[in-house]
Design a protein around this motif. Sequence first.
Motif, PDB file in Angstrom:
ATOM      1  N   VAL A   1       0.825  -1.213   0.000  1.00 52.13           N
ATOM      2  CA  VAL A   1       0.000   0.000   0.000  1.00 52.13           C
ATOM      3  C   VAL A   1       0.862   1.268   0.000  1.00 52.13           C
ATOM      4  CG1 VAL A   1      -1.976  -1.110   1.103  1.00 52.13           C
ATOM      5  CG2 VAL A   1      -0.209  -0.033   2.521  1.00 52.13           C
ATOM      6  N   GLU A   2       2.139   1.115   0.264  1.00 57.26           N
ATOM      7  CA  GLU A   2       3.068   2.258   0.216  1.00 57.26           C
ATOM      8  C   GLU A   2       4.450   1.756  -0.155  1.00 57.26           C
ATOM      9  OE1 GLU A   2       4.971   5.692   3.164  1.00 57.26           O
ATOM     10  OE2 GLU A   2       3.053   4.752   3.695  1.00 57.26           O
ATOM     11  N   ALA A   3       5.112   2.449  -1.062  1.00 56.17           N
ATOM     12  CA  ALA A   3       6.473   2.078  -1.478  1.00 56.17           C
ATOM     13  C   ALA A   3       7.163   3.358  -1.955  1.00 56.17           C
ATOM     14  CB  ALA A   3       6.447   1.019  -2.571  1.00 56.17           C
ATOM     15  N   GLY A   4       8.034   3.939  -1.123  1.00 52.92           N
ATOM     16  CA  GLY A   4       8.706   5.186  -1.499  1.00 52.92           C
ATOM     17  C   GLY A   4       9.298   5.867  -0.269  1.00 52.92           C
ATOM     18  N   TRP A   5       9.512   7.144  -0.438  1.00 50.10           N
ATOM     19  CA  TRP A   5      10.132   7.912   0.654  1.00 50.10           C
ATOM     20  C   TRP A   5       9.145   8.121   1.795  1.00 50.10           C
ATOM     21  CZ3 TRP A   5      14.944   8.806   1.810  1.00 50.10           C
ATOM     22  CH2 TRP A   5      15.260   9.772   2.773  1.00 50.10           C
ATOM     23  N   GLY A   6       9.628   7.886   3.028  1.00 55.06           N
ATOM     24  CA  GLY A   6       8.757   7.981   4.203  1.00 55.06           C
ATOM     25  C   GLY A   6       9.279   8.924   5.259  1.00 55.06           C
ATOM     26  N   GLY A   7       9.965  10.017   4.853  1.00 55.36           N
ATOM     27  CA  GLY A   7      10.470  10.994   5.827  1.00 55.36           C
ATOM     28  C   GLY A   7      11.567  10.399   6.680  1.00 55.36           C
ATOM     29  N   ALA A   8      11.375  10.415   8.019  1.00 50.72           N
ATOM     30  CA  ALA A   8      12.377   9.899   8.939  1.00 50.72           C
ATOM     31  C   ALA A   8      12.646   8.408   8.711  1.00 50.72           C
ATOM     32  CB  ALA A   8      11.920  10.129  10.377  1.00 50.72           C
ATOM     33  N   TYR A   9      11.701   7.714   8.086  1.00 55.49           N
ATOM     34  CA  TYR A   9      11.890   6.279   7.798  1.00 55.49           C
ATOM     35  C   TYR A   9      12.732   6.048   6.547  1.00 55.49           C
ATOM     36  CZ  TYR A   9       8.211   5.281  11.231  1.00 55.49           C
ATOM     37  OH  TYR A   9       7.473   5.178  12.389  1.00 55.49           O
ATOM     38  N   GLY A  10      13.047   7.135   5.823  1.00 55.53           N
ATOM     39  CA  GLY A  10      13.788   6.985   4.585  1.00 55.53           C
ATOM     40  C   GLY A  10      12.940   6.225   3.561  1.00 55.53           C
ATOM     41  N   ASN A  11      13.607   5.424   2.753  1.00 56.86           N
ATOM     42  CA  ASN A  11      12.852   4.572   1.814  1.00 56.86           C
ATOM     43  C   ASN A  11      12.125   3.496   2.624  1.00 56.86           C
ATOM     44  OD1 ASN A  11      13.814   5.848  -0.574  1.00 56.86           O
ATOM     45  ND2 ASN A  11      15.731   4.672  -0.422  1.00 56.86           N
ATOM     46  N   ASN A  12      10.811   3.448   2.460  1.00 58.69           N
ATOM     47  CA  ASN A  12      10.061   2.470   3.265  1.00 58.69           C
ATOM     48  C   ASN A  12       8.954   1.811   2.451  1.00 58.69           C
ATOM     49  OD1 ASN A  12       7.228   3.511   5.054  1.00 58.69           O
ATOM     50  ND2 ASN A  12       8.030   4.701   3.372  1.00 58.69           N
ATOM     51  N   ILE A  13       8.503   0.668   2.959  1.00 55.39           N
ATOM     52  CA  ILE A  13       7.415  -0.096   2.337  1.00 55.39           C
ATOM     53  C   ILE A  13       6.401  -0.417   3.431  1.00 55.39           C
ATOM     54  CG2 ILE A  13       6.770  -2.278   1.214  1.00 55.39           C
ATOM     55  CD1 ILE A  13       9.645  -2.400   0.086  1.00 55.39           C
ATOM     56  N   VAL A  14       5.114  -0.251   3.095  1.00 57.79           N
ATOM     57  CA  VAL A  14       4.036  -0.652   4.005  1.00 57.79           C
ATOM     58  C   VAL A  14       3.166  -1.682   3.264  1.00 57.79           C
ATOM     59  CG1 VAL A  14       2.042   0.074   5.347  1.00 57.79           C
ATOM     60  CG2 VAL A  14       4.050   1.581   5.167  1.00 57.79           C
ATOM     61  N   ILE A  15       2.911  -2.789   3.943  1.00 59.68           N
ATOM     62  CA  ILE A  15       2.129  -3.880   3.344  1.00 59.68           C
ATOM     63  C   ILE A  15       0.890  -4.146   4.191  1.00 59.68           C
ATOM     64  CG2 ILE A  15       2.097  -6.329   2.713  1.00 59.68           C
ATOM     65  CD1 ILE A  15       5.130  -6.154   2.302  1.00 59.68           C
ATOM     66  N   LYS A  16      -0.271  -4.209   3.535  1.00 60.85           N
ATOM     67  CA  LYS A  16      -1.490  -4.649   4.220  1.00 60.85           C
ATOM     68  C   LYS A  16      -1.507  -6.169   4.166  1.00 60.85           C
ATOM     69  CE  LYS A  16      -6.519  -4.379   4.348  1.00 60.85           C
ATOM     70  NZ  LYS A  16      -7.754  -3.842   3.719  1.00 60.85           N
ATOM     71  N   MET A  17      -1.443  -6.798   5.336  1.00 64.38           N
ATOM     72  CA  MET A  17      -1.391  -8.253   5.402  1.00 64.38           C
ATOM     73  C   MET A  17      -2.779  -8.855   5.182  1.00 64.38           C
ATOM     74  SD  MET A  17       1.773  -8.134   5.909  1.00 64.38           S
ATOM     75  CE  MET A  17       2.142  -9.870   6.067  1.00 64.38           C
TER      76      MET A  17
ATOM     77  N   GLY B   1      17.110   7.970   5.648  1.00 64.61           N
ATOM     78  CA  GLY B   1      16.238   8.572   6.660  1.00 64.61           C
ATOM     79  C   GLY B   1      17.016   8.887   7.928  1.00 64.61           C
ATOM     80  N   ASN B   2      16.308   8.924   9.059  1.00 67.33           N
ATOM     81  CA  ASN B   2      16.889   9.289  10.351  1.00 67.33           C
ATOM     82  C   ASN B   2      17.492   8.056  11.011  1.00 67.33           C
ATOM     83  OD1 ASN B   2      17.596  10.580  12.704  1.00 67.33           O
ATOM     84  ND2 ASN B   2      15.487  10.778  13.481  1.00 67.33           N
ATOM     85  N   VAL B   3      18.801   7.830  10.793  1.00 68.29           N
ATOM     86  CA  VAL B   3      19.475   6.644  11.316  1.00 68.29           C
ATOM     87  C   VAL B   3      20.875   7.005  11.786  1.00 68.29           C
ATOM     88  CG1 VAL B   3      18.199   5.030   9.851  1.00 68.29           C
ATOM     89  CG2 VAL B   3      20.326   6.020   9.020  1.00 68.29           C
ATOM     90  N   THR B   4      21.458   6.097  12.551  1.00 66.75           N
ATOM     91  CA  THR B   4      22.853   6.234  12.965  1.00 66.75           C
ATOM     92  C   THR B   4      23.731   5.191  12.285  1.00 66.75           C
ATOM     93  OG1 THR B   4      22.460   4.796  14.876  1.00 66.75           O
ATOM     94  CG2 THR B   4      22.220   7.173  15.212  1.00 66.75           C
ATOM     95  N   GLY B   5      23.096   4.293  11.496  1.00 69.94           N
ATOM     96  CA  GLY B   5      23.832   3.252  10.796  1.00 69.94           C
ATOM     97  C   GLY B   5      22.853   2.328  10.073  1.00 69.94           C
ATOM     98  N   PRO B   6      23.343   1.491   9.211  1.00 73.03           N
ATOM     99  CA  PRO B   6      22.463   0.605   8.440  1.00 73.03           C
ATOM    100  C   PRO B   6      21.780  -0.434   9.339  1.00 73.03           C
ATOM    101  CG  PRO B   6      24.746   0.020   8.052  1.00 73.03           C
ATOM    102  CD  PRO B   6      24.772   1.292   8.847  1.00 73.03           C
ATOM    103  N   HIS B   7      20.509  -0.629   9.109  1.00 69.30           N
ATOM    104  CA  HIS B   7      19.725  -1.652   9.795  1.00 69.30           C
ATOM    105  C   HIS B   7      18.338  -1.685   9.146  1.00 69.30           C
ATOM    106  CE1 HIS B   7      18.495   2.055  11.881  1.00 69.30           C
ATOM    107  NE2 HIS B   7      17.324   1.419  12.110  1.00 69.30           N
ATOM    108  N   LEU B   8      17.485  -2.576   9.605  1.00 75.42           N
ATOM    109  CA  LEU B   8      16.099  -2.596   9.138  1.00 75.42           C
ATOM    110  C   LEU B   8      15.194  -2.223  10.296  1.00 75.42           C
ATOM    111  CD1 LEU B   8      13.830  -3.298   7.059  1.00 75.42           C
ATOM    112  CD2 LEU B   8      13.803  -5.587   8.107  1.00 75.42           C
TER     113      LEU B   8
END
Length: 263
Positions: free
Chosen positions: A178-194, A229-236
């Motif tokens: 339902v969402e795939a793109g830039w998400g502000g502080a989340y950076g590139n993000n994806i939202v899925i309706k399960m 996005g708003n991070v201190t290092g790579p992670h998910l």
Amino acid sequence: MAFTRATGKHRRPSRLTRTTAQVAGVAALTTTGVIGGLAAPALAADTAAPADQNGLTQAIAIGDTLAAQIDAQATAQKKAAEEAAAQKKAEAEAKRRAEEARREAAEKAAKEREAKERAARAAERKRLNTYVAPISGSYVSTAYKASSGLWSSGSHTGIDFHAASGTTVHAVGSGTVVEAGWGGAYGNNIVIKMNDGTYTQYGHLSSIGVSVGQSVTPGQQIGLSGATGNVTGPHLHFEARTTPEYGSDIDPVAYLRSHGVGI
């Protein structure tokens, strides 16, 4: 009294004439019961005649032979008819058995095919209802509701999975993007309706591999981890939500465990 013949060439009576006369004479004498003394020599002579000149005996012999031939022919025809009937019956029985065997084989194959199809559908349903971790072989590096000034809400709304940049990120279950793109502080993000009506979010991705409206299945790659996005290092960053909007988060560890994912 003397008998005379017409003038001309005298011919001896034929065998047929003589035999016929003999038979007639015997019949006449036998019928009247009169056999005179004068006739005796002639009768004796006729009786001594060869069998092939005796008309009655020959007629009887021919009749018996013909009857025997007819009987033999009738017997042969009956036997042939019985054999043909038996052959026809055997062929019909063989055909019936072959057809029955073919039908049984077809029914068996159909049942086996149906069983395989049912098993495949069951396996697919199980797979589609299965949940997996978003990062294989990883661990939670930051817990849910952890406090820090790094988050605008003052606490962590999801969990962080340890992952180097470029690590494969999986959809945790079946659903629709339902969402795939830039998400502000989340950076590139994806939202899925399960499929169960809940939502999952995947943030700070270095790459997005799906688009809005796309259906996904458990374990399908949807992107790569990163540090956008708003991070201190790579992670998910992973969240479980009741709606697609920020602020509807629920405990992601409990969510995954409720679907059989041990983390």
